[in-house]
Write an enzyme that holds these catalytic residues in place. Structure first.
Site, PDB file in Angstrom:
ATOM      1  N   ARG A   1       0.829  -1.212   0.000  1.00 64.44           N
ATOM      2  CA  ARG A   1       0.000   0.000   0.000  1.00 64.44           C
ATOM      3  C   ARG A   1       0.857   1.253   0.000  1.00 64.44           C
ATOM      4  NH1 ARG A   1      -4.402  -2.133   4.205  1.00 64.44           N
ATOM      5  NH2 ARG A   1      -2.558  -3.367   4.651  1.00 64.44           N
TER       6      ARG A   1
ATOM      7  N   GLU B   1       3.874 -11.978  20.388  1.00 70.83           N
ATOM      8  CA  GLU B   1       3.393 -10.688  19.909  1.00 70.83           C
ATOM      9  C   GLU B   1       2.984  -9.811  21.088  1.00 70.83           C
ATOM     10  OE1 GLU B   1       1.565 -10.594  16.358  1.00 70.83           O
ATOM     11  OE2 GLU B   1       1.999 -12.664  15.800  1.00 70.83           O
TER      12      GLU B   1
ATOM     13  N   LYS C   1      -3.063 -24.747  12.818  1.00 69.05           N
ATOM     14  CA  LYS C   1      -2.056 -25.659  12.266  1.00 69.05           C
ATOM     15  C   LYS C   1      -2.523 -27.109  12.403  1.00 69.05           C
ATOM     16  CE  LYS C   1       1.460 -22.334  13.648  1.00 69.05           C
ATOM     17  NZ  LYS C   1       2.418 -22.007  14.722  1.00 69.05           N
TER      18      LYS C   1
END
Lengths: 388, 388
Positions: free
Chosen positions: A41, A181, A196
Site C-alpha cells: 500500500r 506478539e 495448524k
C-alpha cells in the site's frame, strides 16, 4: 500455471513485511526466480523491483506464474488468493488462518484451476512438515498426527520449566525476544496452534474438519505450581496438538496442555522450537523438529514451496476433501486439574490429591474440555493438563 | 532411464530378503509399479513374478527402468549396480557399505549415464533424511550434520540407561528382538554408523571424504559404571556422529560416544530410533526422527525413492564431488575417560577425578582418538565419551 524452463519463475509477492522481506532477500540471491511485483500500500523505495498497490495489475499480468501471499489476516488476503488461483496462478501462502477456515474451498479452487496451492510455512514455520506428510501419504495411510505446533507457548513453558520463571515473566521475556506478539492472545488460548492442527488433520486424513469443532484449551492459566506439580511426577508441561483417525471415519482432534514424561521426545523440545510427528501404518512414528516461526525459517519454507513448483508440482498436498466430524469422546486420559473450588463433577473423578491440584481418573477429552469451558477454568485462574 | 507415463515403473529387485521382501509386498499393493524380475540364486516359488539367477538377463531387458539393490555386501552388489547404471537404469540401493566406500565413483557413473541414483534407506532406515538434506541444499549451504545413526547401539545404551541392564544383557536383549545381528561387531565398533556419516557428510558438503579418515570410537567397551557416571552429571550416553565444514574447506568428521545433557533432544531418543540433524545458515537446526532400521521402515524409504524417480527425478542428491580431507584437530571438548592404568598423556589432562573414570580438560578429537587407538582402549576394557 507451469513455470516455463526458459525463464525464471516470476513471483508476485503479496506483502513484504517480516516473512515477505525474508522471501525477497532469498530471491535476490537466485537466478531461477525473480520478483515481478511487490504488492504494497505504501511506497517501498528500499525494494529493487516493481512495487504496486494495485492487485488487478498483478493478477492480469500473464507473465506472473506464482503469487506468494504473506500479508496474513482474512481480507484482502482471501480475495487475492482466490483471484490468483482463478487466474491460473500458483499460490504459496503462509496464512494459517485462511488455510484453516477456508480449507475445502481453497483446495477445490486450486484443483479446478490446475495450479499448485502450497502452505508449508503455515504449519511448523521452517519445518518441511506438510511435504513430508505428503510423501508419507504417497505410500500409506497415516494413523495419527501430534506435536508441539506453537513456538511462543513452548518458549513460555520451557522457560518456566528450566529457569523457574513465573508465567508473566516468561511471557514478558518471550515478547522481549520477539517470540510473542504484543497481543499474545491467539498463541496463549491455542487459536494459532489449532489452525495448524486443522490443516495437518485435513491433509493427513484427506478430510475437512471445521475449526470450531476442534476442542482447545490453552496455557493462559498455567502457573509455577502447575509446572512444579509436573516436575514432581517427572513430567514436563507442553501444549500438545493431537489428531487420530477413528474407525468411524470421524477424527479425534484436540489441543490441550499435556504433562509429558521427562524422557519423552516431546518433553525435550526447547525454546521456541516445534516438533511434529506422524504415525504411519508401516513406517511407525516419524518426527520433524525445527524452528516453528521467525523470518528466515518461515521464508525458507515459502521458498521451498516455490522450488517444488518450479520442479513441476501443480497440486495441493492432497485432493481428498471428505467432510469429517470431530469426536473426542473415545480418548480417555487422567488429567491434572487445578481449580478454585471443587464441584460435583470433579469430586466424583478424583483419583489423587496433590499439594496443588488433583489427578483425575481417566476422563474423555470431550467431557473434561466441556467441563472446563462451562467452569470458565482459565478465566477463574484454573488449569488442566492431560497425563500422557 | 525415465519411466514412461503410460505404463508402470518396471523394477528389477536385486535381493529379496528382509528389506527386499518388504519392497516386494509394498509393490504388490500398487498399480504404478511392478516387479519385472527378482534376482535370486535359489528358486522362489513364493513370489508371484519372474525370478532369475541370471543378472545379464535383467540388465539387457530394455523394459526394466529401475534396479533396486537390496542384497547388501560388496560383491556382486557393486558389479550389478555399475552394470545397471551403465545400462541406463536408475538404481535405488540400501547399501551403505558400497555407497560409503565407492561414493565418488558411483555418483559419477550415475551422472554420466543420466540416471537417478538414490540411497535414502542407506542412512537412517525409514527416515527421509537424505531427501530432506537435498531440499535444504537447494536453498542454502549446510554447516553441520550430526545425530544418532545406529539403532542397535542406541537400543543397547537406552536399555542400559533406563532399565539398568549390564552391557552383555542389553546386547542379548537387542539380539533377541532382532535389533542386533548375531555378529554385532560392525554396530558396536561404529563401522555401520560411520558409513552413514560418510554418505551424509559427502552429500551435505558436496565433497568426498575417505571412510578410513573418519575417526571412530564405538561402544563395545561401555559398562554400567559409565552410564552411572553420566547419570550423576545429568547426562545420557549416546553414540553420536558429527560432521562440520571447516573454513579451510576440509571437514571435521568423527563418530564417538557422547554424554548428552538430559534435557537435550538427542538424550531423549529411545530404543532403536535414530535422530539426525542439520544446521543450515538461515534455517537453523532441523531434526529428523524415526525408525533407523527394520524391514518396513527401510523398504518404505526404498519405495519413496522409487516414487521420486517416478515423479521425474533423474539424479543423485548432489553432483558435487570435491575431494576433502578430514581434520578433527580443531574440535576441542572435555572427555570422560575410564582406563585401566593411568599414563603420562592422560595424567596431564585430568580436570576432575570421578568414582569411575576421569574428566579431562578440553582435548582435540583427533588427539584423544589417536591416544585411544594407541592404548587399545576398548580392547583393554576402557571407555571414553565426549561431554557435549
Amino acid at each position: 500455471m507451469l513455470w516455463r524452463e526458459d525463464r525464471p519463475m516470476r513471483i508476485a509477492l503479496l506483502g513484504c513485511g517480516t516473512v515477505g522481506g525474508g522471501v525477497y532477500e532469498f530471491v535476490q540471491e537466485r537466478t531461477d526466480m525473480e520478483i515481478a511485483y511487490v504488492l504494497s500500500r505504501r511506497p517501498r523505495p528500499d525494494l529493487n523491483c516493481p512495487v504496486t498497490s494495485d492487485f488487478s495489475r498483478i493478477v492480469s499480468d500473464p507473465t506472473v506464474d506464482t503469487a506468494i501471499e504473506v500479508m496474513g489476516g482474512r481480507q484482502p488476503a482471501y480475495e487475492y488468493m482466490c483471484a490468483a488461483l482463478r487466474a491460473g496462478k500458483n499460490v504459496v501462502t503462509a496464512n494459517k488462518q485462511l488455510m484453516s477456515e477456508r480449507y475445502g474451498e481453497l483446495v477445490q479452487l486450486a484443483r479446478e484451476n490446475h495450479v499448485a496451492l502450497r502452505c508449508s510455512a503455515a504449519v511448523g514455520g521452517g519445518i518441511r512438515w506438510l511435504t513430508n506428510l505428503e510423501s508419507t501419504l504417497d505410500m500409506e495411510p497415516v494413523l495419527r498426527v501430534s506435536g508441539i505446533m506453537n513456538g511462543t507457548t513452548n518458549y513460555i513453558l520451557d522457560t518456566m520449566t528450566t529457569s523457574g520463571l513465573k508465567f508473566e515473566d516468561a511471557l514478558r521475556q518471550a515478547q522481549a525476544l520477539g517470540y510473542a506478539e504484543v497481543d499474545p492472545t491467539e498463541d496463549l488460548n491455542g487459536a494459532d496452534a489449532r489452525r495448524k492442527l486443522v490443516i495437518s488433520t485435513n491433509v493427513a486424513f484427506g478430510c475437512v474438519v471445521q475449526e470450531p469443532e476442534v476442542t482447545t484449551f490453552g496455557i493462559a492459566g498455567v502457573r509455577a505450581c502447575d509446572i512444579g506439580a509436573a516436575r514432581k511426577m517427572h513430567r514436563v508441561v507442553k501444549l500438545m496438538a493431537s489428531a487420530r483417525l477413528l474407525d468411524s471415519g470421524d477424527v479425534a482432534c484436540y489441543l490441550e496442555p499435556a504433562m509429558m514424561p521427562q524422557g519423552m521426545h516431546e518433553a525435550a523440545v526447547p525454546e521456541n522450537f516445534n516438533l511434529i510427528s506422524i504415525t504411519g501404518m508401516h513406517i511407525g512414528k516419524q518426527s520433524f523438529y525445527g524452528q516453528g516461526a521467525g523470518r528466515f525459517p518461515t521464508a525458507y519454507n515459502v521458498m521451498q514451496d516455490c522450488l517444488d513448483i518450479r520442479n513441476g508440482l501443480t497440486r495441493f498436498y492432497t485432493d481428498k476433501l471428505r467432510p469429517a466430524r470431530v469426536d473426542n469422546s473415545s480418548i480417555m486420559r487422567p488429567y491434572y486439574v487445578r481449580v478454585n473450588g471443587m464441584d460435583r463433577w470433579l469430586q466424583t473423578r478424583i483419583d489423587k490429591m496433590l499439594d496443588c491440584g488433583i489427578i483425575t481418573t481417566p476422563v474423555a477429552v470431550s467431557e473434561i474440555h466441556a467441563w472446563a469451558r462451562e467452569r470458565k477454568l482459565t478465566e477463574t485462574g484454573g488449569f488442566l493438563a492431560s497425563l500422557r
